[in-house]
Write a protein that holds these residues in place. Structure first.
Motif, PDB file in Angstrom:
ATOM      1  N   ILE B 157       3.141 -13.765 -12.955  1.00  0.00           N
ATOM      2  CA  ILE B 157       1.941 -14.261 -12.277  1.00  0.00           C
ATOM      3  C   ILE B 157       2.139 -15.675 -11.787  1.00  0.00           C
ATOM      4  O   ILE B 157       1.667 -16.061 -10.733  1.00  0.00           O
ATOM      5  N   ALA B 198      -5.001  -5.476  -9.336  1.00  0.00           N
ATOM      6  CA  ALA B 198      -5.463  -6.782  -8.863  1.00  0.00           C
ATOM      7  C   ALA B 198      -5.789  -7.698 -10.041  1.00  0.00           C
ATOM      8  O   ALA B 198      -5.380  -8.865 -10.072  1.00  0.00           O
ATOM      9  N   ASP B 199      -6.495  -7.158 -11.034  1.00  0.00           N
ATOM     10  CA  ASP B 199      -6.900  -7.978 -12.175  1.00  0.00           C
ATOM     11  C   ASP B 199      -5.736  -8.283 -13.112  1.00  0.00           C
ATOM     12  O   ASP B 199      -5.841  -9.142 -13.980  1.00  0.00           O
ATOM     13  N   GLY B 202      -3.641 -11.151 -10.807  1.00  0.00           N
ATOM     14  CA  GLY B 202      -4.338 -12.356 -10.384  1.00  0.00           C
ATOM     15  C   GLY B 202      -4.506 -12.418  -8.873  1.00  0.00           C
ATOM     16  O   GLY B 202      -4.500 -13.492  -8.278  1.00  0.00           O
ATOM     17  N   LEU B 203      -4.651 -11.266  -8.244  1.00  0.00           N
ATOM     18  CA  LEU B 203      -4.844 -11.202  -6.790  1.00  0.00           C
ATOM     19  C   LEU B 203      -6.202 -10.578  -6.487  1.00  0.00           C
ATOM     20  O   LEU B 203      -6.823  -9.971  -7.351  1.00  0.00           O
TER      21      LEU B 203
END
Lengths: 253, 253
Positions: B157, B198-199, B202-203
């Motif tokens: 990340i 996504a979660d 971190g997008l």
DNA sequence: CGCTCGATTGAATACGATCAATTACTGTGG
DNA sequence: CCACAGTAATTGATCGTATTCAATCGAGCG
């Protein structure tokens, strides 16, 4: 013993019975026999210079350390040089447990300041597990605590904005340092560069600088003597939307 | 026993001696007496529905689980609703160790599919440490392994680009699933939505979608039946600049 | 004094976020 | 069988945060 590679080993200046850390309120009391075992478990002390590499990714170290004094950081490198700092180590923290349990180190550790480390032999770990279940439990507890910190860091990098991240990181490190009494009458000075912060937060150096500057302009922190000092921890935590450490007493191996 | 809250407890259908996971090459052999203890340690089985919350942040659960079958994810929420997925759990993984050791859970766990869990009582953990140092060591080992995965996720990340991150995540989950034999003749289907990805990364959802689409267009993965399948794991790893799991046999509690 | 390291700043760009629909699929009830 | 609702995936357009490039500045050091 003279130092090579920025490190020098000595037998012991701080017997466990006179450990400067153990009396701190952050640490749990130990049974006499546990303390006695830890004392035999401890092989000696290692002094490392600022900038020295304590443990390196890919190695199979025979040792395990507890930080007596000084600061370090734990990081991973990608083959093309990108660096991610995973966490920071300060007095009372165990270093190299992952490697001791699983064989090869998958991260490196570098000193941020001169450090003094208690040295333990990895090969005595099974004996600890056999004869001191309480200490074994403590070691698992310590591993879990590290996991918890990583969870929080992951949340931070994944979901906080740059400003929140910076605020969180500094508040987090500062809280941990306070817990082990690193603040005298003056606030703690965290001995890191903005490059370290950038590599912890997953930001570029330039953007980190601009972000840190905002924290300085808001008078939440100051930057001096090659490091960072917290002025208003309360507002930092608020800005980061961080609940705080909420830690009670922990074991010290 | 009828299910409420998407969960239903039953005594046991899989005695530890006939554990479907243990024979897999991913897991270490156990001593007879260790297996016998684990068998008494196991209180029963819990079936949870897809979408059910297994453990919730802030709770003090009396239990500890091992995943027998099914998938879950571990996550943290911020007060304003931002969610960060920390890791995924699949067969053979321990759930709730942090909470068992340290008291309060600081993350939640939700089922991604119907699951079957082995239930253990947290209060018997000290007994395990007293009488079975080998198992105690194994539990620390398991905690360390989780830490290692988090280190790698943090690197991802923090320092990988969106495309690399997505490639890494899918390759990582798929490798772990393969190690516990989740691939029949067909490739593993990872039962997650793009929102989960996504979660984790971190997008944003939109950007995740566009990134996943690139992986699909390059024929590295396919997306079907509400999940993801890997077509070319080798090229995924290459794209992510990821070295792979490199794990040898691990303990199964 | 010249060098190096770390901090700082401005400008141009790019990557990823946000906004706003639209499409595809599934299960439900009429 | 079809209308409908709800969830998940998809796409285009616009916006903004963070990256990259390129200097400059200041302190400590040989």
């Amino acid at each position: 013993m003279p130092g090579q590679n920025g490190r020098s080993f000595s037998s012991r200046q701080y017997p466990c019975e006179k450990c400067p850390l153990r009396p701190l309120p952050a640490f749990r009391e130990f049974e006499k026999q546990e303390l006695a075992f830890v004392s035999t478990f401890k092989k000696g002390e290692l002094a490392v210079d600022k900038g020295a590499t304590v443990l390196v990714e890919g190695s199979h170290s025979a040792h395990l350390y507890t930080v007596l004094s000084g600061w370090a950081f734990r990081y991973k490198l990608m083959s093309d040089g990108r660096r991610q700092i995973l966490n920071y180590s300060m007095p009372g923290d165990l270093i190299g447990l992952q490697g001791s349990l699983m064989g090869e180190m998958q991260h490196s550790i570098e000193a941020l300041s001169p450090m003094l480390l208690c040295v333990f032999e990895r090969e005595h770990l099974p004996e600890l597990y056999r004869n001191h279940p309480g200490l074994a439990y403590d070691i698992t507890w310590i591993a879990s605590r590290e996991e918890r910190m990583l969870d929080e860091n992951l949340l931070s990098i994944g979901r906080r904005t740059a400003l929140e991240r910076a605020a969180y990181l500094i508040a987090f490190i500062s809280s941990r340092a306070r817990a082990v009494g690193l603040n005298g009458k003056t606030p703690v000075r965290i001995p890191i560069t903005q490059q370290h912060i950038a590599d912890t937060l997953g930001l570029s150096l330039v953007h980190t600088n601009k972000t840190i500057r905002k924290l300085i302009d808001r008078k939440l922190i100051v930057w001096r003597d090659g490091g960072c000092e917290v002025i208003d921890g309360e507002r930092l935590r608020e800005l980061a939307r961080w609940e705080g450490l909420g830690e009670d007493r922990r074991p010290l191996i």
